[in-house]
Design a protein around this motif. Structure first.
Motif, PDB file in Angstrom:
ATOM      1  N   ILE A 106      31.770  50.451  31.717  1.00 40.25           N
ATOM      2  CA  ILE A 106      31.893  51.818  31.209  1.00 40.25           C
ATOM      3  C   ILE A 106      31.687  51.829  29.700  1.00 40.25           C
ATOM      4  O   ILE A 106      30.999  52.696  29.158  1.00 40.25           O
ATOM      5  N   ALA A 107      32.265  50.856  29.001  1.00 38.56           N
ATOM      6  CA  ALA A 107      32.144  50.784  27.542  1.00 38.56           C
ATOM      7  C   ALA A 107      30.738  50.414  27.095  1.00 38.56           C
ATOM      8  O   ALA A 107      30.343  50.685  25.963  1.00 38.56           O
ATOM      9  N   ASN A 108      29.966  49.790  27.986  1.00 41.18           N
ATOM     10  CA  ASN A 108      28.597  49.372  27.664  1.00 41.18           C
ATOM     11  C   ASN A 108      27.553  50.300  28.276  1.00 41.18           C
ATOM     12  O   ASN A 108      26.414  49.881  28.517  1.00 41.18           O
ATOM     13  N   GLU A 109      27.935  51.538  28.503  1.00 42.82           N
ATOM     14  CA  GLU A 109      27.036  52.497  29.149  1.00 42.82           C
ATOM     15  C   GLU A 109      25.686  52.596  28.437  1.00 42.82           C
ATOM     16  O   GLU A 109      24.629  52.552  29.067  1.00 42.82           O
ATOM     17  N   GLY A 110      25.708  52.721  27.120  1.00 39.63           N
ATOM     18  CA  GLY A 110      24.463  52.870  26.370  1.00 39.63           C
ATOM     19  C   GLY A 110      23.541  51.679  26.531  1.00 39.63           C
ATOM     20  O   GLY A 110      22.324  51.839  26.767  1.00 39.63           O
ATOM     21  N   LEU A 111      24.098  50.466  26.419  1.00 37.68           N
ATOM     22  CA  LEU A 111      23.282  49.260  26.554  1.00 37.68           C
ATOM     23  C   LEU A 111      22.756  49.092  27.972  1.00 37.68           C
ATOM     24  O   LEU A 111      21.605  48.685  28.172  1.00 37.68           O
ATOM     25  N   ILE A 112      23.571  49.394  28.959  1.00 34.06           N
ATOM     26  CA  ILE A 112      23.154  49.231  30.351  1.00 34.06           C
ATOM     27  C   ILE A 112      21.971  50.131  30.671  1.00 34.06           C
ATOM     28  O   ILE A 112      21.042  49.740  31.398  1.00 34.06           O
ATOM     29  N   LYS A 113      21.960  51.344  30.107  1.00 33.54           N
ATOM     30  CA  LYS A 113      20.882  52.288  30.391  1.00 33.54           C
ATOM     31  C   LYS A 113      19.612  52.000  29.591  1.00 33.54           C
ATOM     32  O   LYS A 113      18.529  52.462  29.958  1.00 33.54           O
ATOM     33  N   GLN A 114      19.750  51.252  28.492  1.00 37.26           N
ATOM     34  CA  GLN A 114      18.597  51.021  27.625  1.00 37.26           C
ATOM     35  C   GLN A 114      18.110  49.574  27.622  1.00 37.26           C
ATOM     36  O   GLN A 114      16.929  49.313  27.368  1.00 37.26           O
ATOM     37  N   LEU A 115      19.004  48.622  27.903  1.00 36.01           N
ATOM     38  CA  LEU A 115      18.657  47.211  27.795  1.00 36.01           C
ATOM     39  C   LEU A 115      18.529  46.601  29.184  1.00 36.01           C
ATOM     40  O   LEU A 115      19.492  46.575  29.954  1.00 36.01           O
ATOM     41  N   PRO A 116      17.347  46.089  29.534  1.00 38.68           N
ATOM     42  CA  PRO A 116      17.164  45.457  30.843  1.00 38.68           C
ATOM     43  C   PRO A 116      17.784  44.054  30.873  1.00 38.68           C
ATOM     44  O   PRO A 116      17.092  43.050  30.728  1.00 38.68           O
ATOM     45  N   ALA A 117      19.072  43.994  31.045  1.00 42.34           N
ATOM     46  CA  ALA A 117      19.792  42.719  31.035  1.00 42.34           C
ATOM     47  C   ALA A 117      20.593  42.581  32.328  1.00 42.34           C
ATOM     48  O   ALA A 117      20.930  43.579  32.976  1.00 42.34           O
ATOM     49  N   PRO A 118      20.906  41.356  32.737  1.00 39.51           N
ATOM     50  CA  PRO A 118      21.733  41.156  33.931  1.00 39.51           C
ATOM     51  C   PRO A 118      23.104  41.805  33.767  1.00 39.51           C
ATOM     52  O   PRO A 118      23.644  41.878  32.657  1.00 39.51           O
ATOM     53  N   VAL A 119      23.667  42.272  34.861  1.00 34.38           N
ATOM     54  CA  VAL A 119      24.975  42.907  34.824  1.00 34.38           C
ATOM     55  C   VAL A 119      26.032  41.943  34.282  1.00 34.38           C
ATOM     56  O   VAL A 119      26.951  42.339  33.559  1.00 34.38           O
ATOM     57  N   SER A 120      25.898  40.673  34.636  1.00 36.76           N
ATOM     58  CA  SER A 120      26.906  39.690  34.228  1.00 36.76           C
ATOM     59  C   SER A 120      26.975  39.506  32.715  1.00 36.76           C
ATOM     60  O   SER A 120      27.989  39.016  32.207  1.00 36.76           O
ATOM     61  N   VAL A 121      25.940  39.906  31.975  1.00 38.75           N
ATOM     62  CA  VAL A 121      25.955  39.780  30.514  1.00 38.75           C
ATOM     63  C   VAL A 121      27.133  40.554  29.922  1.00 38.75           C
ATOM     64  O   VAL A 121      27.822  40.067  29.018  1.00 38.75           O
TER      65      VAL A 121
END
Length: 303
Positions: A106-121
């Motif tokens: 939830i706190a990483n919402e912006g990065l998750i939507k913009q950065l194609p990275a594994p969830v585990s990161v």
């Protein structure tokens, strides 16, 4: 065919994809390590001591609790303070993994939507941030160890009562704290993954955790010890006191705390702690992998 290509060709809901996500996350250690350190720097920006305020805060809290509890229970502060200090250090790490882990995605919402990275990161970012806090707090333990080394270096009683458990004191068994701490870090990872994914779907879970985390703190021997409980109920074969001792040992956090704390302060360690910790580790990772397998791809839509 490479392992990566094989994982890409696997169905979206497969353990191969889940393990591939974990592997990719571990390989991206520069990313989550940098993000975790940036979190700490941002929190203490423009501060004179910077991240060492973590250490100061821990030192003040441990000293206050040690003095108060030593006075209340008539226990020597030279043995009680090291126990409380190490317990608080470990609790802060576990508490951070539970509370902040429930909001990891939830706190990483912006990065998750913009950065194609594994969830585990994002889970590893949270765990590493808590590990850095742990590292800063261990400075307090080293200071306490130096101050009370003379007392801890010999067999001692944590509770000054007849028949109290005699602890062996510091020795080579202190090296057991290294694999024990590694096991705690390993469990922190699955806790963050599991709670992070589930809390992203069900937003009521973080407030529920906040409500019950204080109760878990008081049910874990941090400010007090099992030696004190056993001493107060010595000779009781039945009744509430005996039942309370048994119930307290059902708390898995207690076993993880003792697993690391006992060798650090020269206390007697039961192999039951290793058994319980091992079972919790296997069961926890199995559950986390199932959740990661089924819902990893939905995290980006839920945040």
């Amino acid at each position: 065919m490479t392992a990566t290509a094989s994982a890409v060709d696997a169905p979206s809901k497969s353990f191969r994809r889940a393990f591939a996500d974990l592997g990719a996350g571990l390989r991206a250690r520069e990313l989550w390590a940098m993000l975790a350190w940036q979190d700490i720097r941002q929190r203490y920006r423009r501060s004179s001591l910077g991240p060492f305020w973590i250490t100061v805060g821990m030192a003040v809290t441990a000293l206050a609790l040690g003095v108060v509890n030593a006075a209340l229970f008539g226990t020597s502060i030279s043995t009680l303070l090291p126990s409380i200090t190490t317990g608080l250090i470990l609790w802060n790490f576990m508490n951070g993994c539970i509370v902040e882990g429930s909001e990891a995605f939830i706190a990483n919402e912006g990065l998750i939507k913009q950065l194609p990275a594994p969830v585990s990161v994002y889970a590893l970012r949270t765990v590493w941030r808590q590990a850095l806090y742990l590292g800063h707090n261990l400075i307090v333990y080293l200071v306490v160890l130096i101050v009370f080394f003379g007392k801890l270096n010999h067999p001692y009683h944590l509770v000054d009562r007849p028949g109290a458990l005699l602890h062996p004191g510091l020795g080579w068994t202190g090296l057991l704290a290294i694999p024990a701490l590694a096991l705690v870090l390993l469990n922190g990872a699955w806790v963050v993954l599991l709670l992070g994914v589930v809390s992203t779907r069900f937003r009521d879970i973080p407030p529920v955790i906040q409500s019950f985390i204080t109760m878990l703190f008081y049910a874990t021997p941090i400010m007090w010890s099992m030696d004190q409980v056993r001493a107060m109920n010595q000779g009781a074969k039945s009744g509430f006191g005996s039942i309370a001792v048994d119930l307290l040992q059902l708390n898995p956090v207690y076993h993880f705390v003792e697993l690391v704390r006992a060798p650090l302060v020269g206390q007697q360690q039961s192999w039951t702690h290793w058994l319980v910790a091992g079972v919790v580790t296997i069961a926890g990772w199995a559950l986390a992998l199932i959740v990661l397998r089924n819902y990893r791809s939905r995290v980006a839509y839920w945040v």
